[in-house]
Enzyme design. Structure first.
Site, short mmCIF file in Angstrom:
data_model
loop_
_atom_site.label_atom_id
_atom_site.label_comp_id
_atom_site.label_asym_id
_atom_site.label_seq_id
_atom_site.Cartn_x
_atom_site.Cartn_y
_atom_site.Cartn_z
N ALA A 600 -51.19 76.86 15.72
CA ALA A 600 -51.92 75.97 14.99
C ALA A 600 -51.33 74.90 15.89
O ALA A 600 -51.81 73.63 16.15
CB ALA A 600 -51.72 75.93 13.84
N PHE A 601 -49.69 74.90 16.16
CA PHE A 601 -49.19 73.54 17.07
C PHE A 601 -49.59 73.66 18.46
O PHE A 601 -49.63 72.40 18.95
CB PHE A 601 -47.63 74.00 16.35
CG PHE A 601 -47.45 74.57 17.67
CD1 PHE A 601 -46.90 74.92 19.11
CD2 PHE A 601 -47.69 76.27 17.02
CE1 PHE A 601 -46.51 75.58 19.17
CE2 PHE A 601 -46.75 77.43 17.95
CZ PHE A 601 -46.19 77.03 19.07
N ASP A 847 -36.70 78.88 7.37
CA ASP A 847 -37.79 79.73 8.19
C ASP A 847 -37.02 81.29 8.81
O ASP A 847 -37.69 81.41 9.63
CB ASP A 847 -38.52 79.25 9.13
CG ASP A 847 -40.39 79.91 8.86
OD1 ASP A 847 -40.94 80.09 9.64
OD2 ASP A 847 -40.23 80.69 8.06
#
Length: 1649
Positions: A600-601, A847
């Site tokens: 998405a980035f 993450d």
């Protein structure tokens, strides 16, 4: 007994009568119940005098019998006269299996029961109680100690057998696994070589195109080539090929679940041809197509080790098969089976189709199972993805890429239509794109037919999802074109086209719009065919004249990028114009290599820096400068810039660029800028204006960094030559600025005064830049020639990062990291080191998971993907950042905290997962690390559900719950560390530094540098103890059964054929006879040689180590060992031959070296100045060729060159003498096609050779021809320097002598001089030569070298000892690739008869065996090769099969019934004869037979040789000038169609028969060769006349009608149908004017048309 109870109620008037009656009734009932176990003990039971009952019952446990009964008792009852009112006497006799206590207890029970039952008949109740008691006490008797010991020993033996069987099964599984693994490795190696070869071919074609078309108006070549681009093309192309692999294939279909377990591997068999079978291992499911009802599996064809795809249709019956089916259902089932048979018939024609743009079908098989019919199709394995997958992941396809796809789709579709095949279901899902960008069409014809069969109502419809599309289904070839138009429209729009009627968007290019209209028009008649569409302007666009003349430097950039990587795989390729590329730092400094990941980035791209040649990963993120997200990204990039650690992915530079791209109508992008309504062809800008930030709309884009990208890493390293980039704007000054400014470069940005905003401008500067930009845009727009196109401005943040080449930790875990404990702890310690560093800098990763931990090429950990990392800053009670903190870092402590809830659910800590308002600190990373350590220590989990379940169990709040198979002593340390890390109380969880210092972690391993130093010292002292210990440990290694089995599995394939061994023996004997005619003797040299780097400088030999640690090598060829042997033994005169194995190393580990059989012939002489040894050596090979008709057919040529002439040419071309050896290597690789011309030029550029030198070099090395024709070219070198002239004169003299001697020797092969011939120049001096022919393989003409050699005088002195004296001999040698001769003889059309013996002696019985032995001994004495059959009990059929298999012609049957005679049977030419011969005359009889046979074979061979010579001259050419019309030779095409398979020689015989018969007729026809065709058939004259009735000039329907009429009148319908189809193909498809139908059976012909 009922009667007894009734009698008891009677009055006392008759008591005696009532007692006796009741007693009799009971006895009758007991006798009926117990049968033979009942015994009446009264002496006169039937007499008149009645006595009271006295009985005996044998009783057993209730309901048991046989071996289960361990107890028994006899119940004896004696009744008084007044029974049952008086209790009877009870006695237990003959008890078995009961103790005395049990007997006494039973008796007391019976007495009590009898008292209770007094007044009623009771014997049955007593017996029943005894049986119940026995059942309770029915236990086997206790065993003795001996019996127990025997039983225990039997159990132990059974257990050992079970364990041995399990161990054997485990070993078998390991062997099968290892075999499969090796096959995959071999397949990957073959695939890599094939892809590299294909890459070279593509580059060669590109080179040819470059030479023909890539010229600018000034006549110069393209800039990409001038700037040294060719090496990069090659290197990066290879990298692409390696990185594609099977993973792309697996992404082609959606993942299949529930169809087959990953471990299943069924074996399927497919019939190919009449008798051959393919065995295929069915692998895992890789996808399914619900539309067509098929499931796709990976599969492995075992014979060749090739990967294939398996398409499977499972047709599930609605009702179970059986007698309950109705007649209507049976009819439907029969109909479906016939439809499947029809599909198989259709498939037999599809197998013949082969085209570069269609997926080949190999075989089809259908089988009936219990409740289904399974149809399997084998198809070609394509490494790529479907266009449907491409559409879902990448959106619209750029127009230039779409044009390439369309051309290939049309080529494949046109091929199908020309072969009368309609696709029927053409869509994006049925089109694949392989790793090279080649389009492949699959699912043609057969898939739709099978899908339609799935729709029958006798099958379940759960497996097929039928189309609910609103689009109509159009049939036929025009329907395929309709679907092609829809497919292309979908690709151009980035989504499937579902509307009807089809609307073509007006924003598409005009030629593409017109192309689509020709495809999707509603009227079928107006719709174009593929042939017409191939000529459309969209496929063949007219070249546009440029408005402004473009310099070579400007024109090279786009081509350069597109050559490296397909533009459809890089987001930038479609939107960045050439002008934008010129002013983009990204495109100026970097070259795009590969797309690593998308999310998405944005995207992560592998790039190569044009200055330093290193590879980097560049993260490109679309941003909105006015959004809050943009400020967050700035802060994170600033944080990441501070990290510099060996276990952290390095972030080097970051910058922002603004680009403009065409806007999609009606859908403005998230970061759309209304002011930027200017032309996409922006005028030139200064490099400092690249960063231009303007006002944007208030709506911010979606969170860019809300999730991290899963990186796809690559294991290859670019081997490209590195060249400095010229013609670019970057300079050394800017490079110095970059170094001064640190990580974040400002060479493209104004200076910033803000500490926190390292890169970015302040708002005033931004607005100023924007105003300047608007002014420039307005000024430039006045000069636009064409109307402006709506564009949108896009800002990209580029982050340059370190590129990790190897893999991720996830890949390593899945590959079985848990087995390597030392590596596991080393990697875990490196992760801890990296985390400790991050936490020390005040950051939290947040993450952490295996896919975000990378491994570089040295297998070191690199923690990366900090998309969710955040600064560890203190927050106040309101959750806002303290303004006083600024950009300073606060050291982490247990009370430090941050707010937020992010991360991956399986790895995120409880405090993050529990609540959005929960506070957490750096220990959240330690919890994630605990999950990671468990995955590292545990075997890979197969399914996602298993992984989720196991990891959720670990996350239990009370304490981690480990799996049962993890609860063993081997994981004690891991469990302790994991439990500590997974503590739900963060305060009790360790920090990274605490864990590093803990005793739970094993001590760190020895540093690699220290290890290398120790090894270096150990190896340097070969007499030391450490060296001996190391050697001892090396040779004490154990090989597993799997390794033992697979080490030579590719050599010992289990397909040994005795015929192949006989052919090899025959060939070797034939060659040896030739050598012996020249006086050569066999001489084999020692097998092993010490390693010699100088001799094998370029070639890699198979190296081994002996027990002392000395490196030795197996022979790479037979020349070097022989030269060493000659030097060490002072040999001056010798002719030798040798047929031995030579070896090549394997690139794969734990494999037997590749073996090749080489034949060597050498002449060593003390005569120094004679060319006769060289000529004799060449003539010897010529004689070998003449011995084999299969080699004569190949038309070999002899190429000569001279090492001195080659040296003179190189020196003349300006190549320094110190670089000659390197040039020899390059030229040798070029000759053997290891390098393309472009690669050769690149390697020459690395040697700093000028372009003039290369031009002159090519001028010479490309010359080949007769010595007479090349003499002027060679003489031109004599005018050069004295040294060069002497080399040329000497070499020319040698060549003239050798050519003259070959003519005198009668060599009839073409002898040519090849100035580019390079063959082991380091070993040879003087003349070198090759025997070479050209053969066609896979639609390519490739050179095939049969033999090569030369003179090697200077090689011998290299092996002489230091004190050696005396003259050095002259030596000439040749090496023959004897394996090629084996293959040629094996593949001959007329099989060669090779028998191991002349006569087989068979005894008719055991009694005749002694006579058979004596007879065999006499045959051996007479010199006849004979064999005796050991098994005399074989039948006649078995004996005949044995003779046929071993090609034995004669059999002598010895039987006592025949007396002194012997039966001699002969099997010649498919006929069997038998003759009785006296035993004393057998030897003479056999010798006479053998002489006759040899004479016949010699005559046949002479005839075949003459036939071959005629064939070589051309099938229809002769010396008398026949078939020549107006000076042109008429050579019509001859096709021979036979009902049986013909050998090559038989086919040639028929062709010559046609030639002789029709030569006069053909000479009188005034037609061209292409207008005449002859069809030779095996039909009688009467049938040939019948063919005249066929309707040739009518339409296809009328022709088929006449064919049916013809077939109905004649036999052999299948063969006649084949002939008719071929005639129709010649008439309609080939459009031949004249066709002769010739019968070679009756020597008769007719002209059909």
């Amino acid at each position: 007994m009922a009667g007894g109870r009734g009698a008891a109620g009677r009055g006392p008037a008759e008591p005696q009568e009532s007692y006796s009656q009741r007693q009799d009734h009971e006895l009758q009932a007991l006798e009926a119940i117990y049968g033979s176990d009942f015994q009446d003990l009264r002496p006169d039971a039937r007499g008149r005098v009645r006595e009271p009952p006295e009985i005996n019952l044998v009783l057993y446990p209730q309901g048991l019998a046989g071996e289960e009964v361990y107890v028994q008792v006899e119940l004896r009852v004696k009744c008084p006269p007044t029974y049952p009112d008086v209790v009877p006497e009870i006695e237990l006799k003959n008890t078995k299996g009961l103790s005395n206590e049990s007997v006494n207890l039973l008796k007391s029970h019976l007495e009590e029961l009898a008292k209770k039952q007094c007044g009623e008949v009771m014997i049955f109740e007593l017996a029943h109680h005894v049986q119940s008691f026995l059942s309770e006490h029915n236990k086997p008797p206790p065993k003795s100690f001996h019996e127990e010991m025997l039983e225990r020993q039997a159990q132990e033996k059974q257990q050992r057998l079970l364990e041995a069987r399990q161990k054997e099964e485990q070993e078998q599984r390991e062997i099968l696994h290892e075999i499969q693994k090796r096959k995959e490795e071999i397949k990957e190696e073959k695939k890599r070589k094939e892809m590299a070869k294909q890459e070279r071919l593509e580059i060669t074609s590109l080179t040819n195109q470059d030479h023909a078309s890539k010229r600018d108006p000034a006549g110069h070549r393209a800039a990409a080539f001038l700037h040294g681009g060719s090496p990069d093309f090659v290197g990066n192309g290879k990298a692409r090929a390696h990185s594609s692999g099977r993973s792309r294939r697996e992404r082609q279909y959606s993942v299949c679940s529930g169809e087959a377990s990953p471990g299943s591997c069924d074996i399927l068999y497919f019939c190919v041809g009449s008798a051959d079978q393919l065995m295929v291992h069915k692998g895992k499911c890789v996808g399914s197509d619900e539309q067509l009802g098929k499931v796709v599996y990976n599969a492995l064809e075992t014979a060749t080790g090739s990967f294939v795809l398996l398409y499977e249709w499972v047709l599930q019956w609605q009702k179970k098969m059986g007698p309950c089916l109705t007649s209507q259902e049976k009819e439907k089932i029969d109909k479906c089976k016939k439809q499947i048979q029809g599909a198989e018939t259709e498939f037999s024609s599809l197998v013949k189709l082969s085209h570069p743009n269609i997926v080949r079908y190999f075989a089809m098989n259908s089988r009936e199972e219990k409740d289904s019919i399974v149809v399997d199709i084998l198809a070609e394995h394509i490494s790529g993805i479907s266009l449907a997958a491409h559409l879902s992941h990448s959106g619209p396809v750029p127009m230039h890429q779409l044009r390439k796809y369309t051309a290939q789709l049309l080529a494949g579709l046109d091929y199908l239509h020309r072969n009368s095949v309609v696709h029927k279901v053409l869509s994006t899902a049925s089109v694949l794109v392989d790793a090279e960008g080649t389009v492949k069409i699959t699912d043609y014809s057969i898939s739709k037919r099978l899908a339609d069969i799935c729709k029958e109502d006798v099958f379940e419809q759960t497996r097929v999802r039928f189309s609910d599309s609103a689009l109509p289904y159009k049939t036929g070839k025009k329907g395929d074109v309709w679907r092609l138009g829809l497919l292309l429209l979908s690709l151009s729009q980035g989504q499937e086209c579902e509307e009807y009627p089809v609307t073509i968007p007006s924003d598409l290019p005009a030629d593409f719009q017109d192309f689509l209209k020709k495809c999707v028009c509603l009227d079928d008649k107006e719709r174009w065919s593929p042939q017409q569409l191939l000529k459309h302007s969209f496929i063949n666009p007219q070249p546009k004249m440029p408005l402004v003349e473009q310099s070579p430097e400007d024109s090279g950039g786009q081509d350069y990028i597109e050559t490296i990587i397909p533009s459809n795989q890089l987001p930038s390729a479609a939107f960045f114009t050439e002008t934008q590329r010129q002013f983009s730092r990204y495109f100026i400094e970097f070259e795009e290599l590969q797309l690593l990941g998308k999310g998405a980035f944005g995207a992560v791209i592998k790039v190569q820096n044009k200055l330093d040649g290193c590879c980097y990963a560049v993260k490109r993120i679309p941003i909105n400068p006015a959004s809050r997200q943009f400020r967050r990204i700035k802060g994170e990039v600033t944080l990441l810039s501070r990290l510099h650690h060996e276990n952290i992915v390095r972030y080097y530079n970051a910058w922002i660029e603004r680009h403009e791209r065409p806007a999609v109508p009606g859908t403005p992008p998230p970061d759309y800028i209304p002011q930027a309504q200017n032309s996409s062809a922006t005028g030139g800008k200064a490099s400092g204006d690249t960063e231009e930030l303007g006002s944007v709309e208030a709506a911010a884009p979606p969170p860019i960094l809300s999730s991290s990208v899963e990186w796809s890493t690559s294991a290859e390293r670019s081997n490209s030559a590195r060249f400095p980039v010229t013609g670019q704007d970057s300079s050394s000054d800017e490079e110095d600025e970059d170094e001064r400014d640190g990580v974040f470069s400002q060479s493209f940005l104004p200076a910033s005064d803000s500490d926190s905003d390292i890169i970015f401008d302040n708002e005033d500067e931004n607005s100023k830049s924007q105003n300047q930009d608007e002014d420039c845009n307005e000024k430039d727009s006045r000069h636009e020639i064409e109307p402006s196109v709506t564009t949108e401005a896009v800002h990209y943040l580029y982050i340059q990062m370190e590129y990790c080449e190897k893999s991720t930790l996830r890949d390593t875990i899945d590959q079985g990291l848990f087995r390597d404990t030392s590596r596991l702890w080393r990697l875990f310690r490196e992760i801890l080191d990296g985390l400790a560093y991050i936490h020390e800098k005040g950051m939290i990763h947040r993450d952490l998971k295996p896919v975000n931990i990378f491994l570089d090429s040295d297998d070191h950990v690199k923690i990366g993907d900090f998309g969710l990392a955040t600064d560890h800053l203190a927050f106040n009670a309101e959750g806002k950042q303290d303004d006083q903190a600024g950009d300073h870092v606060i050291k982490s402590d247990p009370s430090g905290h941050l707010t937020g809830m992010v991360g991956t659910a399986l790895y995120v800590s409880p405090e993050v997962q529990g609540s959005t308002k929960s506070a957490y600190n750096q220990k959240v990373d330690l919890f994630s690390l605990g999950i990671i350590l468990f995955e590292m220590s545990y075997h890979p989990m197969v399914t996602a559900s298993e992984r989720i379940f196991v990891l959720n169990q670990l996350r239990d709040p009370t304490s981690p719950k480990f799996p049962d198979d993890f609860e063993d002593g081997e994981h004690t340390k891991q469990k302790s560390v994991i439990s500590w890390l997974l503590n739900h109380d963060p305060a009790k969880r360790p920090t990274a530094m605490e864990l590093l210092k803990s005793e739970l972690l094993p001590p760190p391993q020895m540093e690699e540098s220290e290890l290398h130093e120790v090894l270096h010292h150990t190896l340097a002292n070969t007499d030391g103890k450490a060296y001996r210990t190391m050697m001892s440990q090396l040779f004490c290694q154990h090989s597993s059964p799997a390794i033992d089995y697979t080490y030579d599995s590719d050599i010992l394939k289990g397909n040994f054929l005795i015929r192949t061994a006989k052919i090899q023996q025959l060939v070797c004997e034939t060659i040896v006879r030739v050598f012996k005619r020249h006086g050569a003797v066999q001489l084999c040299t020692p097998l092993l040689l010490p390693r010699n780097r100088q001799i094998y400088e370029h070639n890699e030999a198979a190296l081994f180590m002996d027990h002392s640690g000395m490196l030795v090598m197996l022979p790479f060829d037979l020349r070097v060992p022989f030269a060493r042997y000659v030097a060490r033994n002072n040999i001056l005169n010798l002719k030798r031959y040798c047929i031995e194995r030579v070896f090549r190393p394997r690139k794969l580990d734990r494999f037997h070296p590749k073996e090749l059989l080489e034949c060597a012939f050498d002449i060593v002489t003390s005569t120094a100045n004679s060319s006769l040894p060289t000529a004799e050596t060449i003539y010897t090979i010529y004689e070998v060729i003449q011995e084999f008709p299969a080699l004569q057919e190949r038309n070999y040529s002899i190429y000569l060159n001279h090492t001195m002439l080659l040296k003179a040419i190189l020196l003349h071309c300006g190549i320094p003498e110190d670089k000659l050896s390197q040039v020899y290597v390059i030229l040798y690789d070029a000759v053997t096609e290891k390098l393309t011309r472009r690669e050769v030029e690149a390697k020459f550029c690395n040697l700093s050779l000028s372009s003039n030198s290369l031009c002159r070099l090519y001028k010479f090395i490309e010359q080949k021809g007769d010595l007479q024709d090349l003499t002027p070219t060679i003489n031109s070198l004599i005018k050069q320097k004295t040294g060069i002239a002497q080399l040329v004169k000497y070499s020319l003299k040698d060549l003239e002598e050798v050519v003259g001697l070959l003519k005198k020797l009668g060599v009839k092969l073409q002898v040519s001089i090849n100035l580019g011939l390079v063959y082991k120049v380091q070993q040879h001096n003087g003349i070198i030569f090759q025997f070479l022919a050209f053969s066609k393989r896979r639609q390519r003409v490739v050179p095939e070298i049969l033999a090569a050699g030369g003179r090697y005088d200077l090689l011998i002195p290299k092996f002489r000892g230091p004190q050696a004296l005396g003259p050095v001999p002259t030596a000439v040698g040749v090496s023959i690739a004897i394996d090629k001769i084996f293959a040629a003889v094996l593949n001959m059309g007329e099989p060669v008869t090779v028998s191991s013996c002349d006569l087989l002696v068979v005894s008719a019985g055991q009694m005749s065996m002694s006579r058979a032995i004596n007879l065999t001994q006499k045959l051996w004495t007479a010199g006849i090769t004979a064999e005796i059959m050991y098994d005399w009990s074989q039948s006649q059929e078995e004996l005949q099969e044995y003779c046929r298999h071993h090609e034995i012609t004669y059999v002598a049957l010895v039987s006592d019934k025949e007396g002194s005679h012997v039966k001699v049977k002969s099997f010649e030419k498919e006929r069997q004869t038998e003759k009785r011969v006296l035993e004393s005359d057998l030897v003479d009889h056999v010798m006479q037979k053998l002489r006759t046979k040899v004479g016949d074979e010699r005559n046949f061979r002479d005839a075949s040789d003459n036939l071959a010579v005629q064939t070589l001259k051309g099938s229809f050419s002769n010396a008398s000038g026949l078939f020549e019309i107006h000076g042109t030779t008429v050579v019509p095409t001859v096709s021979v169609i036979s009902p049986e398979k013909l050998s090559a020689s038989t086919r040639r015989r028929h062709e010559i028969q046609v030639q002789t018969r029709l030569q006069t007729t053909l000479a009188n026809l005034h037609q061209k060769s292409s207008e005449i065709e002859i069809l030779a058939v095996d039909l009688p004259k009467e049938t040939i006349l019948q063919f005249l009735s066929l309707e040739w000039d009518a339409d296809e329907q009328a022709f088929n009608t006449t064919v049916k009429q013809l077939l109905s009148r004649l036999p052999k319908q299948r063969y006649l149908k084949l002939v008719c189809d071929e005639i129709y193909n010649i008439k309609v498809e080939k459009k031949v004017s004249v066709l002769f139908l010739y019968s070679y059976r009756d020597d008769y012909y007719r002209i059909l048309f």
